[in-house]
Scaffold this active site. Sequence first.
Site, PDB file in Angstrom:
ATOM      1  N   ARG A 302       0.782  -1.238   0.000  1.00 57.47           N
ATOM      2  CA  ARG A 302       0.000   0.000   0.000  1.00 57.47           C
ATOM      3  C   ARG A 302       0.818   1.295   0.000  1.00 57.47           C
ATOM      4  NH1 ARG A 302      -3.407   1.587   3.028  1.00 57.47           N
ATOM      5  NH2 ARG A 302      -5.145   1.987   1.652  1.00 57.47           N
ATOM      6  N   TYR A 306      -0.376   3.207  -3.195  1.00 56.71           N
ATOM      7  CA  TYR A 306      -1.354   4.279  -2.959  1.00 56.71           C
ATOM      8  C   TYR A 306      -0.769   5.459  -2.196  1.00 56.71           C
ATOM      9  CZ  TYR A 306      -4.488   0.233  -3.609  1.00 56.71           C
ATOM     10  OH  TYR A 306      -5.126  -0.886  -4.067  1.00 56.71           O
ATOM     11  N   CYS A 332      14.420  -4.710  -5.330  1.00 51.61           N
ATOM     12  CA  CYS A 332      15.404  -3.980  -6.126  1.00 51.61           C
ATOM     13  C   CYS A 332      14.766  -2.972  -7.054  1.00 51.61           C
ATOM     14  CB  CYS A 332      16.294  -4.972  -6.872  1.00 51.61           C
ATOM     15  SG  CYS A 332      17.360  -5.827  -5.712  1.00 51.61           S
TER      16      CYS A 332
END
Length: 422
Positions: A302, A306, A332
């Site tokens: 998240r 977002y 990476c």
Amino acid sequence: MTTFPLDQATQWVQDFGSPLYVYDAATIERQYHRITGAFDTSIDLGIHYACKALNNINVLKLMKSLGAGLDAVSMGEVHLGLRAGFSPEEILFTPNGVGMSEIREAAQIGVQINIDNLETLEEFANEFGNSIPVCVRINPHIMAGGNAKISVGHIDSKFGISIHQVRHLHRIVNNMGLHVHGLHMHTGSDILDIDAFMRGASLLMDLAHDFKELTYIDFGSGFKVGYRPDESTTDIETFGTKMSARFQDFCLEYGRDLKLIFEPGKFLVSESGIFLTTVNSTKTTPSTVFAQVNSGFNHFPRPMLYDAYHHIENVSNPEGEQRIYTVVGYICETDTFGYDRKIAEVRSGDVLAFHNAGAYCSSMASNYNSRVRPAEVMIIDGHAQLIKARETFEDLMVGQIELDAFSQEKPEAEALLVPSEV
Ligand SMILES: *Cc1c(COP(=O)(O)O)cnc(C)c1O
């Protein structure tokens, strides 16, 4: 924020390893009862758990035991729901942009089907006539707050049948003789403005008068939880009071009592979860101090997906002096959990807890970078119980088919020249 005590967090990591998702059953129950308690008892209330938020089978079973129904957005979720013990009638299937094959499968199983596209509705009617009742998803184009990426009620949204297409909807329903048993809306996450939400809900109730065979109206979800300390949340009690009164008036006008349904995901499970990671190292650069943990956005997407804030605390050194860290993962590419966080001094080996890890964390986790997914634990009556085993390397190979075409017997010396990492 997660509210259950974390004083045993380092013990859980010792017992079950790290990284680790931990869910508290009591918090889920509390949130469930907060919603059901917010509405007038005379209302026939249905809470459908939106299981895309957290899809461990034990969580679904817990919801079932509390009396919830299920909101499923894929056939995978439908089958999960059936496995957890929900009957087909207790499952509302709300797909978006799927083909008829999926809808056909749902129809065969007997789950309730929610259709959000006029073309699909016509196809459905052509195939099934009026033999199967449907629910239709309406988009009232109401923005009740929240993040652009998780808001789905706006005019550019791909979700729902626009409220401006209602005449066309009626043409299809009437000409095909469809039985519309449900009306649905879901405008996305993070309701802060109760009045804006009530306007959307009122539009749906106004519309409902023209559908004479309804048995329920489903107002979706979007109930907001607090991610930051002191962040405001949906005032569910006020919302429940207002919505109860409005819905009771509606039922009087409609002439019959309908079922009032919501389908929360985040509100039920977000605060029930904590994600525990271990610090691999700290790294001082010219601009900051990084705390590098043994996880990444593959497990906890998240923040990167977002720009979500998840509170982070050091449970190994709670009394340590506060310092500023940028907490990063091991993937990476840019993989940041939080910038400029004030955290009690972080040392290698410390366990960091990420709050609000119940919703949209493990259910969105992937094996990116060929990393295995963590174990999951549930606290039930004070006892931590394993509910999902940590994956192993073999899990990464499941379903992969090794072709003979590329198999080569290499002399050992030559094989040694192949770089092990590129
Ligand atoms: C995701 C979803 C929900 C749950 O949303 P939350 O913000 O987690 O409460 C409810 N209904 C539908 C149709 C969804 O797609």
